[in-house]
Motif scaffolding. Structure first.
Motif, PDB file in Angstrom:
ATOM      1  N   TYR A 112       0.831  -1.258  -0.108  1.00 29.75           N
ATOM      2  CA  TYR A 112       0.100  -0.086  -0.169  1.00 29.75           C
ATOM      3  C   TYR A 112       0.860   1.301  -0.007  1.00 29.75           C
ATOM      4  CZ  TYR A 112      -3.383  -3.614   1.572  1.00 29.75           C
ATOM      5  OH  TYR A 112      -4.022  -4.637   1.455  1.00 29.75           O
ATOM      6  N   ASP A 113       0.200   2.509  -0.163  1.00 30.88           N
ATOM      7  CA  ASP A 113       0.930   3.655  -0.186  1.00 30.88           C
ATOM      8  C   ASP A 113       1.356   3.785   1.432  1.00 30.88           C
ATOM      9  OD1 ASP A 113      -1.138   5.729   1.228  1.00 30.88           O
ATOM     10  OD2 ASP A 113      -2.226   4.281   0.100  1.00 30.88           O
ATOM     11  N   VAL A 114       2.483   4.734   1.453  1.00 32.80           N
ATOM     12  CA  VAL A 114       2.994   4.692   2.858  1.00 32.80           C
ATOM     13  C   VAL A 114       2.005   5.187   4.028  1.00 32.80           C
ATOM     14  CG1 VAL A 114       4.751   5.958   4.250  1.00 32.80           C
ATOM     15  CG2 VAL A 114       5.061   5.231   1.951  1.00 32.80           C
ATOM     16  N   ARG A 115       1.155   6.168   3.622  1.00 30.26           N
ATOM     17  CA  ARG A 115       0.191   6.586   4.564  1.00 30.26           C
ATOM     18  C   ARG A 115      -0.835   5.571   5.019  1.00 30.26           C
ATOM     19  NH1 ARG A 115      -1.585  10.971   7.127  1.00 30.26           N
ATOM     20  NH2 ARG A 115      -0.005  12.198   6.066  1.00 30.26           N
ATOM     21  N   THR A 116      -1.198   4.745   4.212  1.00 31.36           N
ATOM     22  CA  THR A 116      -2.112   3.453   4.482  1.00 31.36           C
ATOM     23  C   THR A 116      -1.380   2.429   5.039  1.00 31.36           C
ATOM     24  OG1 THR A 116      -3.579   3.937   2.511  1.00 31.36           O
ATOM     25  CG2 THR A 116      -3.488   1.710   3.360  1.00 31.36           C
ATOM     26  N   MET A 117      -0.143   2.237   4.906  1.00 30.12           N
ATOM     27  CA  MET A 117       0.672   1.267   5.801  1.00 30.12           C
ATOM     28  C   MET A 117       0.871   1.788   7.307  1.00 30.12           C
ATOM     29  SD  MET A 117       3.542  -0.372   3.134  1.00 30.12           S
ATOM     30  CE  MET A 117       4.369   1.192   2.968  1.00 30.12           C
ATOM     31  N   PHE A 118       1.073   3.024   7.461  1.00 31.13           N
ATOM     32  CA  PHE A 118       1.272   3.544   8.584  1.00 31.13           C
ATOM     33  C   PHE A 118      -0.109   3.682   9.388  1.00 31.13           C
ATOM     34  CE2 PHE A 118       5.809   5.758   9.128  1.00 31.13           C
ATOM     35  CZ  PHE A 118       6.370   4.772   8.355  1.00 31.13           C
ATOM     36  N   TYR A 168       4.252  10.829  11.984  1.00 28.26           N
ATOM     37  CA  TYR A 168       4.376  10.585  10.779  1.00 28.26           C
ATOM     38  C   TYR A 168       3.183  10.587   9.904  1.00 28.26           C
ATOM     39  CZ  TYR A 168       9.137   8.841  10.709  1.00 28.26           C
ATOM     40  OH  TYR A 168      10.806   8.785  10.935  1.00 28.26           O
ATOM     41  N   LEU A 169       2.086  10.442  10.585  1.00 28.88           N
ATOM     42  CA  LEU A 169       0.886  10.672   9.734  1.00 28.88           C
ATOM     43  C   LEU A 169       0.192  11.951   9.868  1.00 28.88           C
ATOM     44  CD1 LEU A 169      -0.691   7.087  10.825  1.00 28.88           C
ATOM     45  CD2 LEU A 169      -0.199   7.888   8.554  1.00 28.88           C
ATOM     46  N   GLU A 170       0.829  13.079  10.657  1.00 30.29           N
ATOM     47  CA  GLU A 170       0.305  14.529  10.795  1.00 30.29           C
ATOM     48  C   GLU A 170       0.568  15.002   9.201  1.00 30.29           C
ATOM     49  OE1 GLU A 170      -0.978  15.985  12.986  1.00 30.29           O
ATOM     50  OE2 GLU A 170      -0.649  14.457  14.395  1.00 30.29           O
ATOM     51  N   ASP A 171      -0.386  15.977   8.913  1.00 31.32           N
ATOM     52  CA  ASP A 171      -0.508  16.922   7.626  1.00 31.32           C
ATOM     53  C   ASP A 171       0.791  17.551   7.438  1.00 31.32           C
ATOM     54  OD1 ASP A 171      -2.854  15.470   7.154  1.00 31.32           O
ATOM     55  OD2 ASP A 171      -3.995  17.045   7.885  1.00 31.32           O
ATOM     56  N   ASP A 172       1.290  18.079   8.457  1.00 35.78           N
ATOM     57  CA  ASP A 172       2.522  19.047   8.292  1.00 35.78           C
ATOM     58  C   ASP A 172       3.857  18.324   7.703  1.00 35.78           C
ATOM     59  OD1 ASP A 172       3.670  21.554   8.348  1.00 35.78           O
ATOM     60  OD2 ASP A 172       4.129  21.449  10.314  1.00 35.78           O
ATOM     61  N   THR A 173       4.423  18.844   6.842  1.00 30.21           N
ATOM     62  CA  THR A 173       5.761  18.306   6.282  1.00 30.21           C
ATOM     63  C   THR A 173       6.617  19.525   5.819  1.00 30.21           C
ATOM     64  OG1 THR A 173       6.666  16.540   4.839  1.00 30.21           O
ATOM     65  CG2 THR A 173       4.485  17.545   3.949  1.00 30.21           C
ATOM     66  N   LEU A 174       7.714  19.000   5.504  1.00 31.60           N
ATOM     67  CA  LEU A 174       8.998  19.912   4.791  1.00 31.60           C
ATOM     68  C   LEU A 174       9.023  19.310   3.453  1.00 31.60           C
ATOM     69  CD1 LEU A 174      11.374  20.547   7.752  1.00 31.60           C
ATOM     70  CD2 LEU A 174       9.583  22.360   6.900  1.00 31.60           C
ATOM     71  N   VAL A 175       8.637  18.061   3.055  1.00 32.27           N
ATOM     72  CA  VAL A 175       8.794  17.570   1.772  1.00 32.27           C
ATOM     73  C   VAL A 175       7.763  18.225   0.901  1.00 32.27           C
ATOM     74  CG1 VAL A 175       8.837  15.332   0.372  1.00 32.27           C
ATOM     75  CG2 VAL A 175       9.541  15.302   2.992  1.00 32.27           C
ATOM     76  N   LEU A 176       8.421  18.783  -0.287  1.00 36.24           N
ATOM     77  CA  LEU A 176       7.407  19.379  -1.347  1.00 36.24           C
ATOM     78  C   LEU A 176       7.389  18.179  -2.430  1.00 36.24           C
ATOM     79  CD1 LEU A 176       9.275  22.610  -1.587  1.00 36.24           C
ATOM     80  CD2 LEU A 176       6.952  22.208  -0.373  1.00 36.24           C
ATOM     81  N   GLU A 177       5.969  18.006  -2.729  1.00 40.62           N
ATOM     82  CA  GLU A 177       5.622  17.255  -4.002  1.00 40.62           C
ATOM     83  C   GLU A 177       5.934  18.183  -5.147  1.00 40.62           C
ATOM     84  OE1 GLU A 177       1.888  15.431  -4.105  1.00 40.62           O
ATOM     85  OE2 GLU A 177       1.797  15.415  -1.918  1.00 40.62           O
TER      86      GLU A 177
END
Length: 181
Positions: A112-118, A168-177
């Motif tokens: 699964y995608d990372v979010r679903t796995m976590f 890890y499941l929070e919405d805030d991230t420094l990674v830009l798509e």
């Protein structure tokens, strides 16, 4: 393979223990410990799978985090198994028996995608944490303070790792798509 056929102790039995915990109490606690052990190995295998298949921009820190998490689970499982044996029991050890005994379910072989796995991992952590709390209460109520303490120490680590999954499941991230055009 050995040709020895003498069974020293049947798998689902609890013998008299040298820790002076009454047989009936030891049987109840070993039963609870075997459930916790089975749950631990279901979680272990799911985390190990996620460690193998995680991808994306945050691959390396997630890969390393998952390795640390499954190592924590395995360390706890080892302590649980040794305690069950010390109380006169036989730790549940076969994969089929562990799966049958567990109160949590492996997500399956699909990736699964990372979010679903976590999210799946966090859900399993929550279920195991609740079960572990029940086992601690059982051990306390039966006067087995050492088992309760062992499980408490494992619970602290489970809760810490579960909380990291939550982060890890929070919405805030420094990674830009990357922008798609």
């Amino acid at each position: 393979m050995s040709t020895q056929k003498t069974v020293r102790q049947s798998a689902d039995s609890v013998e008299e223990n040298k820790l002076r915990l009454e047989q009936e109490k030891a049987e109840q606690i070993v039963d609870a410990l075997n459930t916790e052990l089975a749950n631990s190995y279901v979680l272990y295998h799911q985390l190990k799978k996620h460690h193998w298949v995680v991808e994306g921009a945050e691959f390396l820190p997630l890969h390393e985090f998952l390795e640390e998490a499954y190592e924590h689970v395995e360390e706890g499982a080892d302590e649980i198994a040794e305690r069950a044996q010390a109380l006169g029991g036989v730790p549940v050890s076969g994969p089929a028996n562990q799966e049958e005994r567990a109160t949590v379910e492996f997500e399956g072989e699909d990736v699964y995608d990372v979010r679903t796995m976590f999210e799946n991992d966090l859900e399993m952590y929550g279920d195991i944490i609740e079960s572990m709390r029940d086992s601690i209460e059982l051990a306390e109520n039966l006067g087995d303070h050492a088992t309760a303490e062992i499980l408490r120490e494992i619970l602290v680590t489970l809760e810490e790792d579960g909380h990291h999954f939550e982060h890890y499941l929070e919405d805030d991230t420094l990674v830009l798509e990357e922008a798609t055009h």
